[in-house]
Design a protein around this motif. Structure first.
Motif, PDB file in Angstrom:
ATOM      1  N   GLU A 114       2.323  36.775 -18.017  1.00 33.23           N
ATOM      2  CA  GLU A 114       2.752  38.087 -18.507  1.00 33.23           C
ATOM      3  C   GLU A 114       3.585  38.806 -17.447  1.00 33.23           C
ATOM      4  OE1 GLU A 114       2.683  39.472 -21.295  1.00 33.23           O
ATOM      5  OE2 GLU A 114       1.156  38.473 -22.496  1.00 33.23           O
ATOM      6  N   SER A 115       3.214  38.651 -16.194  1.00 39.89           N
ATOM      7  CA  SER A 115       3.986  39.261 -15.114  1.00 39.89           C
ATOM      8  C   SER A 115       5.395  38.682 -15.065  1.00 39.89           C
ATOM      9  CB  SER A 115       3.275  39.041 -13.776  1.00 39.89           C
ATOM     10  OG  SER A 115       4.036  39.557 -12.708  1.00 39.89           O
ATOM     11  N   GLU A 116       5.498  37.373 -15.226  1.00 39.11           N
ATOM     12  CA  GLU A 116       6.814  36.733 -15.240  1.00 39.11           C
ATOM     13  C   GLU A 116       7.644  37.210 -16.425  1.00 39.11           C
ATOM     14  OE1 GLU A 116       8.054  34.440 -12.886  1.00 39.11           O
ATOM     15  OE2 GLU A 116       6.329  35.283 -11.834  1.00 39.11           O
ATOM     16  N   LEU A 117       6.995  37.373 -17.558  1.00 37.67           N
ATOM     17  CA  LEU A 117       7.712  37.830 -18.746  1.00 37.67           C
ATOM     18  C   LEU A 117       8.203  39.260 -18.575  1.00 37.67           C
ATOM     19  CD1 LEU A 117       5.343  36.300 -21.452  1.00 37.67           C
ATOM     20  CD2 LEU A 117       7.739  35.684 -21.097  1.00 37.67           C
ATOM     21  N   ALA A 193       1.260  34.423 -25.328  1.00 38.27           N
ATOM     22  CA  ALA A 193       2.198  34.569 -24.211  1.00 38.27           C
ATOM     23  C   ALA A 193       3.054  33.321 -24.052  1.00 38.27           C
ATOM     24  CB  ALA A 193       1.430  34.849 -22.921  1.00 38.27           C
ATOM     25  N   MET A 194       2.475  32.167 -24.346  1.00 40.93           N
ATOM     26  CA  MET A 194       3.216  30.916 -24.206  1.00 40.93           C
ATOM     27  C   MET A 194       4.384  30.862 -25.179  1.00 40.93           C
ATOM     28  SD  MET A 194       3.416  28.160 -22.482  1.00 40.93           S
ATOM     29  CE  MET A 194       4.512  26.759 -22.646  1.00 40.93           C
ATOM     30  N   ARG A 195       4.208  31.396 -26.363  1.00 45.24           N
ATOM     31  CA  ARG A 195       5.315  31.424 -27.325  1.00 45.24           C
ATOM     32  C   ARG A 195       6.466  32.268 -26.789  1.00 45.24           C
ATOM     33  NH1 ARG A 195       1.119  31.542 -31.461  1.00 45.24           N
ATOM     34  NH2 ARG A 195       1.165  33.820 -31.452  1.00 45.24           N
ATOM     35  N   ARG A 196       6.154  33.394 -26.192  1.00 44.96           N
ATOM     36  CA  ARG A 196       7.195  34.248 -25.619  1.00 44.96           C
ATOM     37  C   ARG A 196       7.830  33.595 -24.395  1.00 44.96           C
ATOM     38  NH1 ARG A 196       3.487  38.631 -24.166  1.00 44.96           N
ATOM     39  NH2 ARG A 196       5.281  39.602 -23.152  1.00 44.96           N
ATOM     40  N   ARG A 232       9.959  32.070 -10.951  1.00 42.74           N
ATOM     41  CA  ARG A 232       8.555  31.883 -10.622  1.00 42.74           C
ATOM     42  C   ARG A 232       7.780  31.523 -11.877  1.00 42.74           C
ATOM     43  NH1 ARG A 232       7.231  37.586  -8.361  1.00 42.74           N
ATOM     44  NH2 ARG A 232       8.440  38.061 -10.216  1.00 42.74           N
ATOM     45  N   THR A 233       6.672  30.923 -11.674  1.00 46.32           N
ATOM     46  CA  THR A 233       5.742  30.672 -12.777  1.00 46.32           C
ATOM     47  C   THR A 233       4.370  31.055 -12.315  1.00 46.32           C
ATOM     48  OG1 THR A 233       5.130  28.446 -12.168  1.00 46.32           O
ATOM     49  CG2 THR A 233       7.094  28.679 -13.517  1.00 46.32           C
TER      50      THR A 233
END
Length: 240
Positions: A114-117, A193-196, A232-233
């Motif tokens: 979520e932070s990466e998104l 979150a994975m879909r996004r 980043r991941t």
């Protein structure tokens, strides 16, 4: 066969418990069928009783046979039910039935994603592949397995709810079911979150789409060598 499992001091395995559930359902259906047939035969016997006709003896024979089959089916259903109850008790007694660290791991990865998104950081193909592998673990080993476990725990708690002397069993099953639900909630949040995450990657690598703007991290803004794109991941940390 069910009575052999009942005599075994070891708790029944999940496979044996599932087998017992299917056998119980079939045995109950058979018991109902033979009970209905027994009622019909007894009514016929009442008509012929005391007549001395040959049909009376035939009906008595069929009544005895149907009654024996009904009793056998009922006994089988009872034995398989006790086997399932033993399985529930063995589940309730376990401290490691639902590992809380699994939910914590999924939550940690989800929060990092979520932070990466939020920062708009586009994953690399390698990072997306790594996240996809973890998604497979969550889907198969967590969602499918834990969903089945939660349903079993919930059914067991409902079956014993209100039964005198079984309060401890119901409480333990409810506790495990709540832990299973927490794990499933973490898994559902991660999958969303994975879909996004996957959509962000697809958008960034689609030439026809609008460019994805990435917000540089604070330390890159102060870098005298100029801003550098950072990817980043949640798994691998920062990469230049």
């Amino acid at each position: 066969m069910a009575t052999e499992y009942l005599a075994d001091p070891k708790p029944p395995s999940p496979e044996h418990a599932d087998w017992a559930a299917s056998v119980e359902a079939a045995a109950l259906e058979m018991a109902d069928m033979f009970a209905s047939r027994l009622g019909d035969l007894r009514r016929g016997l009442c008509v012929l009783a005391g007549t001395g006709r040959p049909e009376e003896a035939v009906f008595r024979k069929h009544v005895a046979c149907a009654d024996a089959l009904r009793a056998e089916a009922a006994e089988l259903a009872s034995a398989t039910r006790r086997l399932q109850d033993n399985h529930l008790w063995s589940l309730a007694a376990r401290d490691d039935l639902v590992d809380p660290e699994v939910a914590e791991l999924i939550t940690t990865i989800h929060e990092a994603m979520e932070s990466e998104l939020r920062d708009g950081n586009v994953p690399t193909p390698e990072e997306l592949a790594e996240a996809t592998r973890f998604e497979g673990f969550v889907a198969v080993l967590v969602v499918q397995k834990t969903t089945a476990l939660k349903e079993k725990l919930t059914r067991g708690a409902a079956a014993f709810a209100g039964t005198p002397g079984e309060e401890a069993l119901v409480q333990a099953l409810d506790k495990h079911a709540a832990a299973a639900e927490a794990e499933l909630a973490a898994a559902r949040a991660f999958v969303t979150a994975m879909r996004r995450y996957r959509a962000l990657f697809a958008e960034a690598n689609n030439p026809a789409a609008s460019p994805v703007h990435k917000r540089p991290a604070p330390e890159t803004e102060e870098d005298p060598a100029g801003p550098r794109q950072r990817r980043r991941t949640s798994h691998s940390g920062s990469q230049d």
